[in-house]
Design an enzyme around this catalytic site. Structure first.
Site: not given
Ligand code: 5RP
Length: 229
Positions: A84-85, A96, A105
């Site tokens: 995701g972001a 992020k 990540e």
């Protein structure tokens, strides 16, 4: 279509790219959560993959979903990462770390051949740093001095806190045993430069700017899916 549904359709779309035999990077957050549920169902239906989680939270969900796990030591190259972001610009640069998993990540992103980012429409931004503070992970030793140096770049930052069960606020400790500063920029028009300036400060472990990492962004919107690549 509400935000949860936008997250779900984006995350589930990303799982359509997954094929048997792949080494997967498993991102962190409430959007990727839907991808983990879908992957779990696909594994139970015979999909043969192994995943490398980007956080202890994701590891827990993957274990519950019976997604087989491995490590970067066993598999240093990852075929596909779904993550995701918090903010995405038109050049596919990202912020992020809203879920405090930015270090792992970025390590996973660096080892990945392909990265799909899944977001709802609220994450898309013209200039990074206008909608979301930039997370910077710092070591605990001398953190006040590190914050002073970080503030020279961003102006103002706050130490991220977490609530205990009895309602107290303590500094949040990441999976790596560090603190997080949330940096309040008034926009980050040159993200690559800011990424390296911050990482040059002693005490900074990593920051949440991801430049030239994402191959494709899948965006859930009220009208359905939209893509940036
Ligand atoms: C965690 C992250 C997450 O991917 C990011 O915060 C987005 O999370 P969500 O999907 O819950 O909005 O970077 O460190």
């Amino acid at each position: 279509m509400n935000t949860e549904h936008q997250k779900k359709i984006a995350a589930e779309k990303a799982t359509e790219t997954v094929q048997s035999g792949m080494i997967l990077g498993l991102g962190t957050g409430s959007t990727v959560y839907y991808a983990l549920l879908k992957l779990g169902a696909m594994v139970r239906d015979g999909l043969d993959v192994v995943g490398i989680p980007t956080s202890e939270g994701t590891e827990q969900i993957a274990l519950e979903q019976k997604i087989p796990l491995t490590t970067l030591a066993m598999h240093p190259t990852i075929d596909l990462t779904i993550d995701g972001a918090d903010e995405v610009d038109a050049h596919l640069n990202l912020i992020k770390g809203g879920g405090a998993a930015l270090v792992r990540e970025k390590i996973i992103a660096n080892a990945s051949k392909k990265i799909l980012i899944v977001v709802d429409e609220s994450k898309v931004s013209r200039v990074l740093g206008t909608n979301f503070p930039l997370p910077v992970e710092i070591v605990r030793f001398g953190w006040e001095a590190t914050q002073t140096e970080v503030n020279r770049i961003c102006g103002k930052s706050t130490l991220r806190v977490a609530s205990t069960q009895d309602g107290k606020q303590n500094p949040l400790i990441t999976d790596n045993g560090n603190y997080i500063l949330d940096c309040h920029f008034e926009g980050i028009p040159a993200p690559a430069a800011v990424e390296s300036q911050l990482n040059n400060i002693p005490g900074v472990v990593e920051n949440g700017i991801f430049v030239n990492r994402a191959d494709k962004v899948i965006i859930g919107t009220p009208a359905g899916l939209r893509y940036m690549e």
